[in-house]
Design an enzyme around this catalytic site. Sequence first.
Site, PDB file in Angstrom:
ATOM      1  N   LEU A  98       0.841  -1.357  -0.163  1.00 13.41           N
ATOM      2  CA  LEU A  98       0.015   0.344   0.124  1.00 13.41           C
ATOM      3  C   LEU A  98       1.552   1.090   0.106  1.00 13.41           C
ATOM      4  O   LEU A  98       2.116   1.414   0.843  1.00 13.41           O
ATOM      5  CB  LEU A  98      -1.331   0.443   1.490  1.00 13.41           C
ATOM      6  CG  LEU A  98      -2.441  -1.203   1.420  1.00 13.41           C
ATOM      7  CD1 LEU A  98      -2.744  -0.996   3.208  1.00 13.41           C
ATOM      8  CD2 LEU A  98      -2.986  -1.107   0.195  1.00 13.41           C
ATOM      9  N   GLU A  99       0.556   1.883  -0.691  1.00 14.92           N
ATOM     10  CA  GLU A  99       0.962   3.288  -1.254  1.00 14.92           C
ATOM     11  C   GLU A  99       0.174   4.500  -0.483  1.00 14.92           C
ATOM     12  O   GLU A  99      -0.908   4.460  -1.910  1.00 14.92           O
ATOM     13  CB  GLU A  99       2.455   3.841  -2.248  1.00 14.92           C
ATOM     14  CG  GLU A  99       3.395   4.726  -1.944  1.00 14.92           C
ATOM     15  CD  GLU A  99       2.489   5.492  -2.495  1.00 14.92           C
ATOM     16  OE1 GLU A  99       2.016   6.365  -1.618  1.00 14.92           O
ATOM     17  OE2 GLU A  99       3.049   6.183  -3.511  1.00 14.92           O
ATOM     18  N   LEU A 100       0.089   4.913   0.509  1.00 11.92           N
ATOM     19  CA  LEU A 100      -0.917   5.439   0.782  1.00 11.92           C
ATOM     20  C   LEU A 100      -0.834   7.082   1.251  1.00 11.92           C
ATOM     21  O   LEU A 100       0.528   8.066   0.529  1.00 11.92           O
ATOM     22  CB  LEU A 100      -1.553   5.605   2.249  1.00 11.92           C
ATOM     23  CG  LEU A 100      -2.346   3.888   2.219  1.00 11.92           C
ATOM     24  CD1 LEU A 100      -2.438   3.020   3.140  1.00 11.92           C
ATOM     25  CD2 LEU A 100      -3.223   2.775   0.515  1.00 11.92           C
TER      26      LEU A 100
END
Lengths: 521, 519
Positions: free
Chosen positions: A292-294
């Site tokens: 996840l790159e949030l």
Amino acid sequence: MAAANGSSEKHEGFEVPKVEVKFTKLFINGHFVDALSGKTFETRDPRTGEVIARIAEGDKADIDLAVKAAREAFDNGPWPRMTGYIRPTIYCIHIEFIFVSRQRVEQERGRILHRFADLIDQHIEELAILDTVDAGKLFMVGKLRDIPGAAHLLRYYAGAADKIHGATLKMSQRMQAYTLKEPVGVVGHIVPWNYPSTMYFFKVSPALAAGCTVVVKPAEQTPLSALFYAHLAKAAGVPDGVLNVVPGFGPTAGAAVASHMDIDKLSFTGSTEVGRLVMEAAAKSNLKPVSLELGGKSPVIVFDDADVDMAVNLVNFATYTNKEGIYDAFVKKAAELAKKSVVGDPFNPRVNQGPQARTSQCHVDKDQYEKVLKYIDIGQREGATLVTGGKPCGDKGYYIEPTIFTDVKDDMTIAQDEIFGPVMSLIIKFKTVEEAIQKANNTRYGLAAGIVTKNIDIANMVSRSIRAGVIWINCYFAFDPDAPFGGYKMSGFGKDMGMDALEKYLQTKTVATPLYNTPWL
Amino acid sequence: MYKARALLPGTLLHGRHRFSTAPAVVTGAAPNDEPIQPCVEIKHTQLLINGNFVDAASGKTFSTLDPRTGEAIARVAEGDAEDINRAVAAARRAFDEGPWPRMSAYERCRVLLRFADLIESHAEEIAALETWDSGKPLEQAAGAEVPMVARFVRYYAGWADKIHGLVVPADGPHHAQVLHEPIGVAGQIIPWNFPLLMFAWKVAPALACGNTVVLKTAEQTPLSALYVASLLHEAGVPEGVLNVISGFGPTAGAALCSHMDVDKLAFTGSTGTGKIILELAARSNLKPVTLELGGKSPFVVMDDADVDQAVELAHHAVFFNQGQCCCAGSRTFVHERVYDEFVEKSKARALNRVVGDPFRKGVEQGPQIDGEQFKKILQYVKSGVDTGATLVAGGERVGDRGFYVHPTDEMKIAQEEIFGPVQTILKFRGVEEVMRRANATPYGLAAGVFTRSLDVANTMARALRAGTVWINCYDVFDAAIPFGGFKMSGVGREKGPYGLRNYLQTKSVVTPIRDAAWL
């Protein structure tokens, strides 16, 4: 700030290139096809709010088809089986035909990805236009940076495809053992709209280099370049089924990807809220590993030895804290710079802010536009001082003035939430380095941070102290294909870019066997 | 008189015999036909210094010979110490002040990728030049070696932007990081058996790391390196980054090795010359040296092997490239239970080997490189017979001109590198014995093992004192697989990520860290 909004293009004497949308259907198993439901959705030009094209709307049934194609391509297709090299060596031919009826492989993944990159280079303008009309990206930036950057990412991973190394192991027993780095299988990619081209290749290039097959769901706001890239991939020789692109919406197509039982790996870039849903869906289905790159609320810390001009230029995009002594000078210069910023049609080379300009200044559609205006309103009501900007500009399209708040307290909403718009919050004056670190870490996010200082000790110490995935010292947005990028805390986990990103798409397998009669261990 | 000699440089030939489909002539009859005219123009015969093709300072030239006839192909500028000085000065300037080490790694990568593309688009000419100058079969040069060169260049192009040092957990409050810097001016000396491949093995990693290079080619085979070096300039390499000097070992080679301004040496060639090179480096500026030297590599056939497969494999292991491979499997150890059958079939295979004009389709073996090697090989054969080995096939010259030798099978224990089409077949009884005998050599370049037994394979892989062990295969080369010798077969490794180390300095950068959040 100078106004050069969407309608002013004729007066400005710049040309809006002809926009041609060639690909509007789903790309599954090497072919452009309609959605099974027959449904379509519109994609709008954020400069004008007008409809550019109607795009096939994929949902669960289409995702199933795409996964089936990717599965077949992975399990039985040539892609993961391609060698690192064509083997026409005549002295080996004799040997090989004896030993194995070797499937004669004419291509290697690296070569195909190099060709893919070359094709992107040949279509830079066309692709930049698509990102401009679809995402409001500045056309010149697309032409000079984003699209060549996409080719650069592909070349980086083309060169990495033959550099995926396992290791031979030092066993404590009388054993011979080694690790194999195998492609993980079918990968689901959900990419956002803020950098349609860059994010696409953050995801797709390492996965393809590793030998995986992929199903990409681009953001519903920005499907155009994603489909064009699918076309180029096929032209470069990527076999059918290896790269599938299914535009659609999160709750339908996106959810189907996240919860699919036959997807082996999921990589998502987007908001923290949606990231949570994606991870939950993965947990509830087949426990597929997730990257996840949030979101972020990245601090830029300006120390009192900093060059103020440089600092203002660097932090033009970010929320930041700075040292008391230079606070006033900083605010003054930041406001001047914001006022000089030209907002307008992203095709205009004079413009430095389109309806969407940079990661933290993006509002690509009406929802985003309204959300940003709402945050500006909240900021004022919670007592922050509006120094400049704060209003919509232009008479059509989704343009907002570059906006600066001062006197922001670190518990205010605009200091805590990701606004994703052209709003700078000059938050906190600080007295000591320790205080700056403490305040910079006072966030649930940890994506990036900037430090502006000339002092080597402060630079080194603060770099280790801030809980964030990237630290930029006297620079910002220093992205590079070789530099891993990804968050701490609720900004996500798993890295894009660099050799680290390959790890997301590889399984590690240990192979061990007893050794007899060995001269060493 | 060989026709091509009459052609002026610059005349592009459209030979009738290009990729001729005429049937290959069987062993023994081949080279008496008129040699096939190569279809390639010899564009470059001068030295390449600082981006320009120039004459030798002395004005001297030497002939490079066609091994098929022993006659001259072209006259080539003969570099000596003064030319080496000029080339090193150019390389020094290009390294100290030029753009090459200072441009981004991605830009270097792009130049090398363009170079690889150019090699592929000129593959036919390059392969023809290589065959003409070295005598190796055109099918081998065009089908294997030129594509391998392009592959090699692309492989290291991909490394250029992935050269990583470590950040080190130091003992105490210190931040320590390791920088891998280009080492500087690299001197490289390559042999005549694989002129192009050795060019790629040497030049590609050196350039990818940001170094500049002075390359001395073998006097027997100067042509192909000059040709591809010009392509590298077309691809955009700045002047002075690659300098190519044709010339002889005692003059040009020695000058390069003892030069005080060369930061690194890499050499492929004989063990004897390797010793001299190491000595010259020691006596001058202690420059680090990579050596890839000779071998007497064992090829072990166990009794569980399929004999037909083993014969074919062993045949190629030794006869490939006219037997002129440093890693040739030149000691064939065969288990006594299959020995007689193996010898019989090896003899038949050797007699069937097609020797002839390397430009002819279907030819497996061309001439030896030159008269000196040719004589040496025949002397080795004679000494084998004189010391009691049984000559089962070949052992003679083929034809009446050029340097063609019959594939030769002998049964004798050999210690010295013959570098020719001579297979020696030795008998053994057990694993322990063959391991001991296989290792009883001053060399340790490569080894082959032919067995179906997993345990034997694993044991032998660890027990053989050699830099490469091929199990059920031989001569499997890839840009990613490290290659180099144990013992007197050399120092260091080329290819793969290990090959980068030859061209990088390692620098530790250490600074105290105050109030570190973690250590």
